[in-house]
Write a protein that holds these residues in place. Structure first.
Motif, PDB file in Angstrom:
ATOM      1  N   PRO A 194      19.093 -34.514  -3.736  1.00  0.00           N
ATOM      2  CA  PRO A 194      17.956 -35.467  -3.278  1.00  0.00           C
ATOM      3  C   PRO A 194      18.488 -36.772  -3.228  1.00  0.00           C
ATOM      4  CG  PRO A 194      18.258 -34.880  -5.829  1.00  0.00           C
ATOM      5  CD  PRO A 194      19.425 -34.115  -4.978  1.00  0.00           C
ATOM      6  N   THR A 195      17.604 -37.563  -2.450  1.00  0.00           N
ATOM      7  CA  THR A 195      17.917 -39.068  -2.273  1.00  0.00           C
ATOM      8  C   THR A 195      16.981 -39.870  -3.542  1.00  0.00           C
ATOM      9  OG1 THR A 195      16.090 -39.112  -0.744  1.00  0.00           O
ATOM     10  CG2 THR A 195      18.088 -38.955   0.301  1.00  0.00           C
ATOM     11  N   ASN A 196      16.215 -39.062  -3.813  1.00  0.00           N
ATOM     12  CA  ASN A 196      15.448 -39.679  -5.178  1.00  0.00           C
ATOM     13  C   ASN A 196      15.775 -39.034  -6.450  1.00  0.00           C
ATOM     14  OD1 ASN A 196      13.605 -40.694  -6.801  1.00  0.00           O
ATOM     15  ND2 ASN A 196      11.669 -39.972  -5.768  1.00  0.00           N
ATOM     16  N   GLU A 197      16.371 -39.720  -7.348  1.00  0.00           N
ATOM     17  CA  GLU A 197      16.894 -39.331  -8.342  1.00  0.00           C
ATOM     18  C   GLU A 197      15.967 -38.777  -9.414  1.00  0.00           C
ATOM     19  OE1 GLU A 197      19.990 -38.451  -8.761  1.00  0.00           O
ATOM     20  OE2 GLU A 197      20.722 -39.623  -6.939  1.00  0.00           O
ATOM     21  N   ASP A 198      14.728 -39.018  -9.266  1.00  0.00           N
ATOM     22  CA  ASP A 198      13.735 -38.492 -10.087  1.00  0.00           C
ATOM     23  C   ASP A 198      13.221 -37.315 -10.061  1.00  0.00           C
ATOM     24  OD1 ASP A 198      13.643 -41.129 -11.085  1.00  0.00           O
ATOM     25  OD2 ASP A 198      12.065 -41.867  -9.661  1.00  0.00           O
TER      26      ASP A 198
ATOM     27  N   ASP B 148      20.590 -31.629   2.132  1.00  0.00           N
ATOM     28  CA  ASP B 148      19.981 -32.934   1.874  1.00  0.00           C
ATOM     29  C   ASP B 148      18.548 -32.724   1.467  1.00  0.00           C
ATOM     30  OD1 ASP B 148      21.524 -35.223   2.098  1.00  0.00           O
ATOM     31  OD2 ASP B 148      21.774 -34.846   3.992  1.00  0.00           O
ATOM     32  N   PHE B 149      18.045 -33.344   0.563  1.00  0.00           N
ATOM     33  CA  PHE B 149      16.443 -33.385   0.263  1.00  0.00           C
ATOM     34  C   PHE B 149      16.000 -34.765   0.010  1.00  0.00           C
ATOM     35  CE2 PHE B 149      13.257 -33.022  -2.999  1.00  0.00           C
ATOM     36  CZ  PHE B 149      12.270 -32.554  -1.993  1.00  0.00           C
ATOM     37  N   SER B 150      15.081 -35.002   1.109  1.00  0.00           N
ATOM     38  CA  SER B 150      14.350 -36.399   0.872  1.00  0.00           C
ATOM     39  C   SER B 150      13.194 -36.215   0.355  1.00  0.00           C
ATOM     40  CB  SER B 150      14.447 -37.106   2.243  1.00  0.00           C
ATOM     41  OG  SER B 150      13.702 -36.529   3.237  1.00  0.00           O
TER      42      SER B 150
ATOM     43  N   GLN C 147      32.000 -35.139  -0.145  1.00  0.00           N
ATOM     44  CA  GLN C 147      31.455 -36.496  -0.124  1.00  0.00           C
ATOM     45  C   GLN C 147      31.510 -37.258   1.225  1.00  0.00           C
ATOM     46  OE1 GLN C 147      33.065 -38.506  -3.488  1.00  0.00           O
ATOM     47  NE2 GLN C 147      32.169 -36.989  -5.028  1.00  0.00           N
ATOM     48  N   SER C 148      32.364 -37.118   1.932  1.00  0.00           N
ATOM     49  CA  SER C 148      32.583 -37.779   3.259  1.00  0.00           C
ATOM     50  C   SER C 148      32.014 -37.164   4.448  1.00  0.00           C
ATOM     51  CB  SER C 148      34.020 -38.194   3.571  1.00  0.00           C
ATOM     52  OG  SER C 148      34.863 -36.999   3.571  1.00  0.00           O
ATOM     53  N   CYS C 149      31.320 -36.048   4.165  1.00  0.00           N
ATOM     54  CA  CYS C 149      30.514 -35.032   5.319  1.00  0.00           C
ATOM     55  C   CYS C 149      29.118 -35.381   5.393  1.00  0.00           C
ATOM     56  CB  CYS C 149      30.792 -33.599   4.989  1.00  0.00           C
ATOM     57  SG  CYS C 149      32.626 -33.132   5.078  1.00  0.00           S
ATOM     58  N   THR C 150      28.679 -35.058   6.551  1.00  0.00           N
ATOM     59  CA  THR C 150      27.082 -35.060   6.861  1.00  0.00           C
ATOM     60  C   THR C 150      26.836 -33.855   6.526  1.00  0.00           C
ATOM     61  OG1 THR C 150      27.266 -36.793   8.540  1.00  0.00           O
ATOM     62  CG2 THR C 150      25.586 -35.606   8.562  1.00  0.00           C
ATOM     63  N   LEU C 151      25.577 -33.647   5.597  1.00  0.00           N
ATOM     64  CA  LEU C 151      25.129 -32.470   5.170  1.00  0.00           C
ATOM     65  C   LEU C 151      24.114 -32.101   6.309  1.00  0.00           C
ATOM     66  CD1 LEU C 151      24.322 -33.110   1.347  1.00  0.00           C
ATOM     67  CD2 LEU C 151      26.480 -32.255   2.677  1.00  0.00           C
ATOM     68  N   PRO C 152      24.091 -30.447   6.359  1.00  0.00           N
ATOM     69  CA  PRO C 152      24.645 -29.549   5.594  1.00  0.00           C
ATOM     70  C   PRO C 152      25.933 -29.387   5.633  1.00  0.00           C
ATOM     71  CG  PRO C 152      23.517 -28.507   7.382  1.00  0.00           C
ATOM     72  CD  PRO C 152      23.313 -29.966   7.625  1.00  0.00           C
ATOM     73  N   ALA C 153      26.416 -28.862   4.361  1.00  0.00           N
ATOM     74  CA  ALA C 153      27.959 -28.363   4.383  1.00  0.00           C
ATOM     75  C   ALA C 153      28.104 -27.235   3.534  1.00  0.00           C
ATOM     76  CB  ALA C 153      28.964 -29.652   3.698  1.00  0.00           C
ATOM     77  N   VAL C 154      29.209 -26.264   3.829  1.00  0.00           N
ATOM     78  CA  VAL C 154      29.466 -25.138   3.014  1.00  0.00           C
ATOM     79  C   VAL C 154      30.892 -25.388   2.684  1.00  0.00           C
ATOM     80  CG1 VAL C 154      29.840 -22.713   3.197  1.00  0.00           C
ATOM     81  CG2 VAL C 154      27.846 -23.784   4.213  1.00  0.00           C
TER      82      VAL C 154
ATOM     83  N   ASP D  83       3.813 -28.345   4.600  1.00  0.00           N
ATOM     84  CA  ASP D  83       4.698 -27.146   4.206  1.00  0.00           C
ATOM     85  C   ASP D  83       6.005 -27.324   4.704  1.00  0.00           C
ATOM     86  OD1 ASP D  83       4.088 -27.214   6.960  1.00  0.00           O
ATOM     87  OD2 ASP D  83       3.451 -25.054   7.197  1.00  0.00           O
ATOM     88  N   GLY D  84       6.630 -28.698   4.972  1.00  0.00           N
ATOM     89  CA  GLY D  84       7.875 -28.886   5.263  1.00  0.00           C
ATOM     90  C   GLY D  84       8.821 -29.336   4.357  1.00  0.00           C
ATOM     91  N   ILE D  85      10.155 -29.189   4.331  1.00  0.00           N
ATOM     92  CA  ILE D  85      11.067 -29.649   3.538  1.00  0.00           C
ATOM     93  C   ILE D  85      11.893 -30.840   4.505  1.00  0.00           C
ATOM     94  CG2 ILE D  85      12.940 -29.515   1.941  1.00  0.00           C
ATOM     95  CD1 ILE D  85      12.057 -26.556   1.346  1.00  0.00           C
ATOM     96  N   PHE D  86      12.190 -32.087   3.957  1.00  0.00           N
ATOM     97  CA  PHE D  86      12.968 -32.682   4.782  1.00  0.00           C
ATOM     98  C   PHE D  86      14.138 -33.213   4.235  1.00  0.00           C
ATOM     99  CE2 PHE D  86       8.617 -32.574   6.355  1.00  0.00           C
ATOM    100  CZ  PHE D  86       8.831 -32.857   7.855  1.00  0.00           C
ATOM    101  N   PRO D  87      14.992 -33.628   5.221  1.00  0.00           N
ATOM    102  CA  PRO D  87      15.249 -33.825   6.481  1.00  0.00           C
ATOM    103  C   PRO D  87      14.911 -32.321   7.167  1.00  0.00           C
ATOM    104  CG  PRO D  87      17.326 -33.912   5.759  1.00  0.00           C
ATOM    105  CD  PRO D  87      16.370 -34.157   4.413  1.00  0.00           C
ATOM    106  N   LEU D  88      14.710 -32.459   8.504  1.00  0.00           N
ATOM    107  CA  LEU D  88      14.547 -31.046   9.022  1.00  0.00           C
ATOM    108  C   LEU D  88      15.523 -30.181   9.025  1.00  0.00           C
ATOM    109  CD1 LEU D  88      12.004 -31.946  11.986  1.00  0.00           C
ATOM    110  CD2 LEU D  88      11.616 -30.436   9.989  1.00  0.00           C
ATOM    111  N   HIS D  89      16.930 -30.461   8.992  1.00  0.00           N
ATOM    112  CA  HIS D  89      18.188 -29.809   9.125  1.00  0.00           C
ATOM    113  C   HIS D  89      17.994 -28.926   7.525  1.00  0.00           C
ATOM    114  CE1 HIS D  89      21.088 -32.145  11.882  1.00  0.00           C
ATOM    115  NE2 HIS D  89      20.042 -31.846  12.353  1.00  0.00           N
ATOM    116  N   THR D  90      17.340 -29.490   6.530  1.00  0.00           N
ATOM    117  CA  THR D  90      17.324 -28.420   5.537  1.00  0.00           C
ATOM    118  C   THR D  90      16.393 -27.458   5.594  1.00  0.00           C
ATOM    119  OG1 THR D  90      18.068 -30.385   4.024  1.00  0.00           O
ATOM    120  CG2 THR D  90      16.767 -28.526   2.915  1.00  0.00           C
TER     121      THR D  90
END
Length: 409
Positions: A48-52, A13-15, A81-88, A20-27
């Motif tokens: 990304p949650t933001n398509e821009d 995920d990328f919000s 698509q039905s999983c909570t990220l992160p996923a491999v 100096d951090g990338i969110f969500p923190l799981h990422t």
């Protein structure tokens, strides 16, 4: 996007990016582990949650070491698509692993399979490779590391300054966890070594009988160079792959006769105890963001002495600063928290009584550990038989002192 892939794909995920951090923190956690392991076995996608957001923004501002691609949520493989990220997604495209701990453990295992010389990577899985193996639904520790701490820090960063005055309860829970005694598989042996070290340190710290404890009205420093923490020595000797001496120093008799219940507890060096594990990797990006935000707001970080000490200690682990640099994490240098003089005096007085008992038994040499006593206390009576060859003699003078019943005396 094709359902079958030639290599394993990692979806994160990328919000947004904050400082100096990338969110969500799981990422942030996933990318930090990839950097620490120096793993390039996965094709990494940010969702990304933001398509821009575009690829140039990611390449320019987020990562300079990993090749990262953007993919919209509608383009994700059906299995993801039905999983909570992160996923491999595996190579066949029909199977995926989802969830932070599951994905991180998979990254470690794949890295080690590709390069078995990376023993520092596989050791992140801890004793019997069980670190964060239990799911968050059944393990309070996994839930704290995987879910509670990241969410607490994200909520802390989003909150208004008025609501940021209080430390999140989950951070306080971690502080309490770091203060609990450590339980490890060779607990008894290490705790006896610690007891012996404590008594040796107390001996050197106690002024000789009849000597003045003050000089010109000023207290004399009783020990200029305190002994290093046994736990710290054990932890970093493993990290630095230091060869241990073949000579094994036998414990003193009074140490061997000490009951297990009377042995001193072991202190936390890292999150799960004495060794650097995956739990530390998960917590570091989270605690870093919390401490950086707190410091920016001028808060007193001494309210969390154990977390602050842990944060500084983790930075000394080989490879951590390098990985942090790759992820653009500017690790903080916090002031060392010193223990109060009253605490030092209490620690000294607590062992003075033990020293007195030790001096009374100084004439005792050799002797077995209290195995027979333990058996008798539990209703088990040992039967002794005469030695089959009573005329045998052993020339102890030609053997190492460590094997002598008299311990070389």
């Amino acid at each position: 996007m094709k359902e079958s892939v030639a290599e394993e794909h990692l979806y994160l995920d990328f919000s947004h990016q904050y400082q100096d951090g990338i969110f969500p923190l799981h990422t942030s956690i996933s990318l930090f582990l990839l950097s620490y392991c120096d793993c390039k076995l996965f094709k990494v996608f940010l969702v990304p949650t933001n398509e821009d957001v575009d690829d140039q923004f990611v390449t320019r501002n987020l990562l300079c070491d990993l090749e990262v691609h953007l993919v919209s949520r509608c383009q994700l493989p059906v299995v993801v698509q039905s999983c909570t990220l992160p996923a491999v997604v595996m190579k066949d495209g029909k199977f995926c692993r989802a969830g932070l701990s599951v994905v991180l453990r998979h990254i470690i295992q794949k890295t080690y399979e590709a390069d078995p010389s990376k023993t520092n990577v596989v050791e992140l899985l801890g004793f019997k490779k069980t670190c964060l193996k239990a799911c968050a639904e059944v393990s309070q520790w996994t839930r704290l590391c995987e879910i509670s701490i990241p969410l607490a820090v994200e909520g802390f960063l989003k909150a208004s300054p008025e609501h940021c005055q209080t430390i999140p309860p989950d951070i306080l829970l971690l502080e309490r966890k770091l203060g609990e005694p450590v339980r490890v598989h060779n607990d008894d042996k290490i705790r006896r070594q610690k007891l012996q070290q404590q008594k040796a340190g107390a001996k050197s710290a106690m002024p000789a009988f009849g000597e003045e404890a003050t000089e010109e009205g000023k207290p004399v420093k009783m020990q200029e160079h305190p002994l290093p923490s046994l736990e710290l020595s054990i932890a970093f000797s493993k990290l630095l792959v230091q060869e241990r001496s073949d000579v094994v120093n036998r414990e003193a008799s009074h140490i061997r006769r000490t009951k297990t219940s009377d042995l001193p507890p072991l202190d936390h060096i890292f999150a799960e105890g004495l060794y650097f594990t995956l739990a530390d990797v998960v917590l570091l990006p989270c605690i870093h963001q919390f401490l950086a935000s707190s410091k920016k707001q001028g808060k007193n970080l001494l309210n969390l002495p154990l977390i602050s000490s842990w944060y500084q200690r983790v930075q000394e682990v080989p490879g951590v600063k390098r990985a942090a640099g790759k992820c653009n994490m500017e690790l903080l240098q916090l002031p060392e928290s010193m223990s109060a003089p009253e605490e030092q005096l209490q620690n000294l007085s607590s062992v003075s009584g033990e020293l007195e008992e030790e001096n009374q038994d100084s004439h005792f040499i050799g002797g077995p550990r209290p195995t027979m006593t333990k058996l008798m206390e539990n209703g088990i009576k040992a039967k002794f038989s005469p030695h089959p060859c009573p005329n045998w003699t052993i020339d102890w003078s030609n053997l190492p002192s460590a094997v002598s019943p008299g311990e070389g005396k």
